[in-house]
Scaffold this active site. Structure first.
Site, short mmCIF file in Angstrom:
data_model
loop_
_atom_site.label_atom_id
_atom_site.label_comp_id
_atom_site.label_asym_id
_atom_site.label_seq_id
_atom_site.Cartn_x
_atom_site.Cartn_y
_atom_site.Cartn_z
CE LYS A 1 8.31 -8.37 23.68
NZ LYS A 1 6.90 -8.42 23.29
CD GLN B 1 4.77 -6.19 21.36
OE1 GLN B 1 5.62 -7.07 21.39
NE2 GLN B 1 4.23 -5.70 22.46
CG ASP C 1 3.80 -13.76 22.59
OD1 ASP C 1 4.41 -13.35 23.60
OD2 ASP C 1 3.59 -13.07 21.57
N1 GUN Z 1 1.63 -6.92 24.15
C1 GUN Z 1 1.72 -6.75 25.49
N2 GUN Z 1 2.34 -7.81 26.05
C2 GUN Z 1 2.63 -8.65 25.05
C3 GUN Z 1 3.29 -9.93 25.01
O1 GUN Z 1 3.70 -10.52 26.01
N3 GUN Z 1 3.41 -10.47 23.77
C4 GUN Z 1 2.94 -9.87 22.65
N4 GUN Z 1 3.10 -10.50 21.49
N5 GUN Z 1 2.33 -8.70 22.66
C5 GUN Z 1 2.19 -8.10 23.85
#
Ligand code: GUN
Length: 293
Positions: free
Chosen positions: A54, A98, A121
């Site tokens: 990311k 995350q 998100d």
């Molecule tokens: N863990 C698995 N997928 C995601 C996501 O799209 N965003 C976040 N913040 N954590 C995740």
């Protein structure tokens, strides 16, 4: 039938190039550089690799990335204090914590603490609610990525029978909601299946589009899908493989080898939905910076 394989990397590269141009234009016109704060607690290997990807993607399109890597012992109060600071930080237009978080931290509390206007998100209940009633909202990145991938591959959703396998808050539930919205990215007839569904194959065989988001390899086999259906694999599973350099390989939830001879369109793992998730995160961050203007 031999399927066309959807190249998620290629679609992502096209969208990321569009975003790079948007970021440059925004900066030239207003001086604003979109900023994303990425927060990782602990060192889970899969989470660490997602977060690294990311941050790298942000840099590639010109988004300022504020990297916050905290030890696994970080307390809930410390994490909430960091989020409060990021909520106030003018340089930050998006906050991504995350998931999953260590067990001693409440994910619900943390998500609720993020300013909904920085919730790129799309996990905050305010954004979930806005999405469900069809108002403008940050859409969660993986389901949004699936919709954009279908759209850019020319798949018609209007009236289509879609079966979503999986009911997580991150993928299955929001995806089903997005697919039933009125409009060109919706108008589908959706069935949501899960671990308690009786006779899963009876549902999936009816589908024009099968979307697997169960998090379990081998969930969808060739006998469960009708000839010519579209198959989207959201699964990312690590299976040990001593012949691979890292000791594991990534597989999805569907039997790709068999289904590519039966479907009309199919996503591979890796290189299908995965790159789209990060691309939609970049999209939301740029949209947030523009909205703030
Ligand atoms: N863990 C698995 N997928 C995601 C996501 O799209 N965003 C976040 N913040 N954590 C995740």
């Amino acid at each position: 039938m031999t399927a066309r394989i959807i190249d998620g990397k290629q679609v992502s590269a096209t969208i990321r190039a569009e975003l790079q141009a948007e970021v440059a234009a925004l900066k030239a016109a207003t001086g604003v550089v979109p900023g994303l704060a990425v927060v990782l607690v602990g060192n889970d290997p899969a989470s660490t690799s997602y977060v690294t990807a990311k941050e790298k993607a942000c840099q590639e399109v010109g988004i300022f990335s504020d990297d916050n890597r905290l030890p696994a012992e970080t307390s809930e109060a410390e994490l909430l204090a960091l989020i409060a600071r990021l909520n106030q930080d003018e340089r930050i237009h998006g906050i991504l914590v995350q998931l999953p978080l260590p067990k001693h931290i409440s994910e619900a509390k943390v998500i609720m603490a993020i300013d909904p206007d920085k919730d790129v998100d799309g996990f905050h209940p305010v954004n979930v609610g806005r999405m469900v009633i069809g108002e403008e909202a940050f859409l969660p990145c993986t389901p949004h990525g699936v919709l954009v991938l279908l759209e850019r591959c020319g798949v018609v959703l209007d009236g289509a029978e879609v079966v979503v396998v999986g009911r997580s808050n991150i993928v299955g539930k929001p995806l089903a909601n997005m697919l039933i919205q009125k409009g060109s990215r919706g108008n589908a007839t959706v069935t949501v299946c899960h671990t308690r569904t009786r006779n899963l194959a009876e549902h999936t065989r009816r589908a024009d589009i099968v979307i697997a988001a169960a998090g379990r390899p081998g969930t969808i086999t060739a006998d469960m899908v009708r000839e010519g259906a579209v198959v989207i694999d959201v699964g990312v599973n690590r299976v040990s493989d001593s012949s691979a350099a890292r000791g594991y390989r990534l597989v999805g939830d569907v039997d790709f080898a068999a289904l590519k001879e039966k479907a009309s369109l199919i996503t591979p793992v890796p290189g299908g939905v995965g790159p789209m998730t990060i691309t939609m995160l970049l999209h939301n961050t740029v949209a947030s910076a523009k909205r703030r203007r």
